[in-house]
Scaffold this motif. Sequence first.
Motif, PDB file in Angstrom:
ATOM      1  N   GLY A   1      -8.885   6.477  -1.773  1.00  0.00           N
ATOM      2  CA  GLY A   1      -8.461   6.064  -3.203  1.00  0.00           C
ATOM      3  C   GLY A   1      -7.682   4.520  -2.820  1.00  0.00           C
ATOM      4  N   MET A   2      -7.661   4.038  -1.754  1.00  0.00           N
ATOM      5  CA  MET A   2      -6.478   2.892  -1.465  1.00  0.00           C
ATOM      6  C   MET A   2      -7.544   1.783  -1.811  1.00  0.00           C
ATOM      7  N   LEU A   3      -7.019   0.548  -1.965  1.00  0.00           N
ATOM      8  CA  LEU A   3      -7.714  -0.483  -2.336  1.00  0.00           C
ATOM      9  C   LEU A   3      -8.164  -1.227  -1.182  1.00  0.00           C
ATOM     10  N   PHE A   4      -9.307  -1.974  -1.253  1.00  0.00           N
ATOM     11  CA  PHE A   4      -9.823  -2.470  -0.102  1.00  0.00           C
ATOM     12  C   PHE A   4      -8.994  -3.407   0.433  1.00  0.00           C
ATOM     13  N   ASN A   5      -8.153  -4.516  -0.417  1.00  0.00           N
ATOM     14  CA  ASN A   5      -7.319  -5.317   0.312  1.00  0.00           C
ATOM     15  C   ASN A   5      -6.225  -4.741   1.038  1.00  0.00           C
ATOM     16  N   GLN A   6      -5.790  -3.289   0.653  1.00  0.00           N
ATOM     17  CA  GLN A   6      -4.663  -2.713   1.392  1.00  0.00           C
ATOM     18  C   GLN A   6      -4.981  -2.345   2.769  1.00  0.00           C
ATOM     19  N   ALA A   7      -6.551  -1.817   2.984  1.00  0.00           N
ATOM     20  CA  ALA A   7      -7.020  -1.546   3.943  1.00  0.00           C
ATOM     21  C   ALA A   7      -7.082  -2.617   5.049  1.00  0.00           C
ATOM     22  N   VAL A   8      -7.693  -3.861   4.696  1.00  0.00           N
ATOM     23  CA  VAL A   8      -7.589  -4.916   5.478  1.00  0.00           C
ATOM     24  C   VAL A   8      -6.391  -5.589   5.908  1.00  0.00           C
ATOM     25  N   TYR A   9      -5.338  -5.231   4.956  1.00  0.00           N
ATOM     26  CA  TYR A   9      -3.705  -5.549   5.534  1.00  0.00           C
ATOM     27  C   TYR A   9      -3.505  -4.764   6.485  1.00  0.00           C
ATOM     28  N   PHE A  10      -3.880  -3.462   6.495  1.00  0.00           N
ATOM     29  CA  PHE A  10      -3.245  -2.610   7.724  1.00  0.00           C
ATOM     30  C   PHE A  10      -4.078  -2.846   9.118  1.00  0.00           C
TER      31      PHE A  10
ATOM     32  N   LEU B   1     -11.312   2.956  -1.619  1.00  0.00           N
ATOM     33  CA  LEU B   1     -11.981   3.844  -0.684  1.00  0.00           C
ATOM     34  C   LEU B   1     -12.337   5.212  -1.063  1.00  0.00           C
ATOM     35  N   LYS B   2     -13.625   5.371  -0.531  1.00  0.00           N
ATOM     36  CA  LYS B   2     -14.094   6.789  -1.239  1.00  0.00           C
ATOM     37  C   LYS B   2     -14.721   7.815   0.150  1.00  0.00           C
ATOM     38  N   LEU B   3     -14.812   7.015   1.397  1.00  0.00           N
ATOM     39  CA  LEU B   3     -15.513   7.830   2.383  1.00  0.00           C
ATOM     40  C   LEU B   3     -14.884   7.289   3.750  1.00  0.00           C
ATOM     41  N   ILE B   4     -14.393   7.962   4.490  1.00  0.00           N
ATOM     42  CA  ILE B   4     -14.132   7.705   5.885  1.00  0.00           C
ATOM     43  C   ILE B   4     -15.142   8.389   6.930  1.00  0.00           C
ATOM     44  N   GLU B   5     -15.824   7.343   7.868  1.00  0.00           N
ATOM     45  CA  GLU B   5     -16.708   8.083   8.761  1.00  0.00           C
ATOM     46  C   GLU B   5     -16.011   7.668   9.991  1.00  0.00           C
TER      47      GLU B   5
ATOM     48  N   ASN C   1     -21.501  15.606  -3.646  1.00  0.00           N
ATOM     49  CA  ASN C   1     -20.928  15.342  -5.196  1.00  0.00           C
ATOM     50  C   ASN C   1     -19.433  14.818  -4.890  1.00  0.00           C
ATOM     51  N   MET C   2     -19.159  13.828  -3.829  1.00  0.00           N
ATOM     52  CA  MET C   2     -18.075  13.427  -3.692  1.00  0.00           C
ATOM     53  C   MET C   2     -17.876  12.392  -4.668  1.00  0.00           C
ATOM     54  N   LYS C   3     -16.636  12.035  -4.998  1.00  0.00           N
ATOM     55  CA  LYS C   3     -15.881  10.887  -5.865  1.00  0.00           C
ATOM     56  C   LYS C   3     -14.628  10.342  -5.470  1.00  0.00           C
ATOM     57  N   CYS C   4     -14.661   8.866  -5.794  1.00  0.00           N
ATOM     58  CA  CYS C   4     -13.575   8.337  -5.263  1.00  0.00           C
ATOM     59  C   CYS C   4     -12.310   8.877  -5.904  1.00  0.00           C
ATOM     60  N   PRO C   5     -11.293   9.275  -5.146  1.00  0.00           N
ATOM     61  CA  PRO C   5     -10.261   9.886  -5.844  1.00  0.00           C
ATOM     62  C   PRO C   5      -9.159   8.858  -6.508  1.00  0.00           C
ATOM     63  N   PRO C   6      -8.269   9.194  -7.368  1.00  0.00           N
ATOM     64  CA  PRO C   6      -7.538   8.217  -8.066  1.00  0.00           C
ATOM     65  C   PRO C   6      -6.668   7.706  -6.985  1.00  0.00           C
ATOM     66  N   ILE C   7      -6.262   6.556  -7.200  1.00  0.00           N
ATOM     67  CA  ILE C   7      -5.289   5.798  -6.119  1.00  0.00           C
ATOM     68  C   ILE C   7      -4.035   6.735  -6.232  1.00  0.00           C
ATOM     69  N   SER C   8      -3.374   6.849  -4.983  1.00  0.00           N
ATOM     70  CA  SER C   8      -2.338   7.682  -4.639  1.00  0.00           C
ATOM     71  C   SER C   8      -1.257   6.487  -4.989  1.00  0.00           C
ATOM     72  N   PRO C   9       0.055   6.804  -5.459  1.00  0.00           N
ATOM     73  CA  PRO C   9       1.228   5.944  -5.412  1.00  0.00           C
ATOM     74  C   PRO C   9       1.811   5.635  -4.061  1.00  0.00           C
ATOM     75  N   ILE C  10       1.447   6.470  -3.304  1.00  0.00           N
ATOM     76  CA  ILE C  10       1.823   6.168  -1.772  1.00  0.00           C
ATOM     77  C   ILE C  10       1.403   5.037  -1.258  1.00  0.00           C
ATOM     78  N   SER C  11       0.236   4.589  -1.823  1.00  0.00           N
ATOM     79  CA  SER C  11      -0.430   3.230  -1.257  1.00  0.00           C
ATOM     80  C   SER C  11      -0.032   2.068  -1.827  1.00  0.00           C
ATOM     81  N   PHE C  12       0.788   2.299  -2.871  1.00  0.00           N
ATOM     82  CA  PHE C  12       1.174   1.064  -3.663  1.00  0.00           C
ATOM     83  C   PHE C  12       2.101   0.339  -2.650  1.00  0.00           C
ATOM     84  N   GLU C  13       2.690   0.819  -1.871  1.00  0.00           N
ATOM     85  CA  GLU C  13       3.601   0.011  -0.878  1.00  0.00           C
ATOM     86  C   GLU C  13       4.489  -1.146  -1.469  1.00  0.00           C
ATOM     87  N   GLY C  14       5.069  -0.529  -2.536  1.00  0.00           N
ATOM     88  CA  GLY C  14       6.126  -1.539  -3.332  1.00  0.00           C
ATOM     89  C   GLY C  14       5.355  -2.475  -4.382  1.00  0.00           C
ATOM     90  N   GLY C  15       4.083  -2.594  -4.214  1.00  0.00           N
ATOM     91  CA  GLY C  15       3.309  -3.178  -5.184  1.00  0.00           C
ATOM     92  C   GLY C  15       2.988  -2.466  -6.544  1.00  0.00           C
TER      93      GLY C  15
END
Length: 455
Positions: free
Chosen positions: A22-31, A76-80, A178-192
């Motif tokens: 559920g995290m945003l693409f930009n956040q993953a690239v930041y990590f 993010l909807k899937l991790i392989e 039948n997987m779906k992209c989950p709602p974004i978790s507040p944990i991933s906001f990282e103050g933003g």
Amino acid sequence: MLDFEIIPEFALGNADCKFLLGMLFNQAVYFIQDNCLNIKAVQILYSDLAPLSMDLVVNMSEDGVRLIFDSYTQRLKLIEIYNLQKIKLKYSGKYFCTTEIKPTLEKIDNVFGPTLPGIYDPNQQLFVLNFRGLSFSFPIESHFQPNYSNGMGSLQFLEGQTPIVSKICIYSGDDFDNMKCPPISPISFEGGSYLEKIDVLIKQDNNTAYGLKIVYSTEAFDPISTTSHSNEKITFERHIYLDDPSQNIHSSLGQADKIFYKGEDKMEIHKQTTSNLQAHCYNPYSASVYTDYFYNYFDLGLDILFDGEHNRVKKFILHTNYPGHYDFNIYNRAHFDIPLNLTADQNISQPLITTSDDKSFSNDRDKSVTDGIFHIDPFSKWDEIKEFFSRKSSNDPSRRTDEIPDKPVVLNRTSSVNSVNPFGSTYCYAFKNIIFEIMPNNHISTVTIFCPTTT
């Protein structure tokens, strides 16, 4: 070698780097950038001509991990995990995959416990063992196929021939198909903050934009807790307008992520002659020279330009964050809606806006031209917008022809450090006080809304 823990239906990560579903693409690239000493090879895979037709993929080739993002929401909807020889994995503190420990069927059973019998795929000769939000793929030779019905535990393997996991998938839900992209978790906001939507405010009598209604969420702050993480979010709705003073913007949206002062105006040449004369006939040491400046809100996909003399809003710029654009990955995608008024006698029922199987944004983008309103969003293509202009013109003979976008202004973005733009030029079309920047693949890259007196 990366050392990660698997959290089914939620995440893959460690204390320094965590990829949350559920995290945003930009956040993953930041990590990834923040862990560049450990993650050395990264590929971004996308469709240049049709970016919405396939998922946005981040492939960490030297670590055997692939992050798959929904092309519409860019979440993010899937991790392989597709190469288990290049990574260490554990679950609930217990390692099941290291250089010494092989992720065999027996090891998976011991660490993860029992589950329902798996499914055999004869085309790929794979046996898939499913848990909620987690699946393991085992390569199985075809002669075992008649005996798989009671699960892999019923199969007899010779010593040293126990199947080893070839791929692990982490997703949301209990069914991979039948997987779906989950709602974004507040944990991933990282103050933003996270943008829910932006509604462009339009005067319906003349289709002139005058402001924005912004709905965004941020992590709720718990004053009692020693940490800022409360796992709850709070949503705000704010209205901002052209010609607003900077104090209004600051009180509505908070401090900008960055303030950028304009060093040059490449559109200056298109202004009226008197303006050009005034712009070039000034004393550079005079205190009357003012510099316009931007408030950059990267989380909201929004730039706001202020007049340097009066500190009032001159322009709003909304970014769609498509891969293949010069500004890709600087901003989050701005999920905007621009409602333009059609003539009252039109009755068009066919949808003109691109739709997606993902339902989290279906209410915003699966729209038809109904009730005399045509909606433009980040997924609209320029030929659809031009169709709106042509239909409106043909049904309204009194409409001025100069309101219909014809020849574009060609924009070639470069930086002061590197004058090469590998993505090529974009094309700017104006309608009323709205400028659409269009990529070569026919998608919108930015929308600029300016004061009618501003050029």
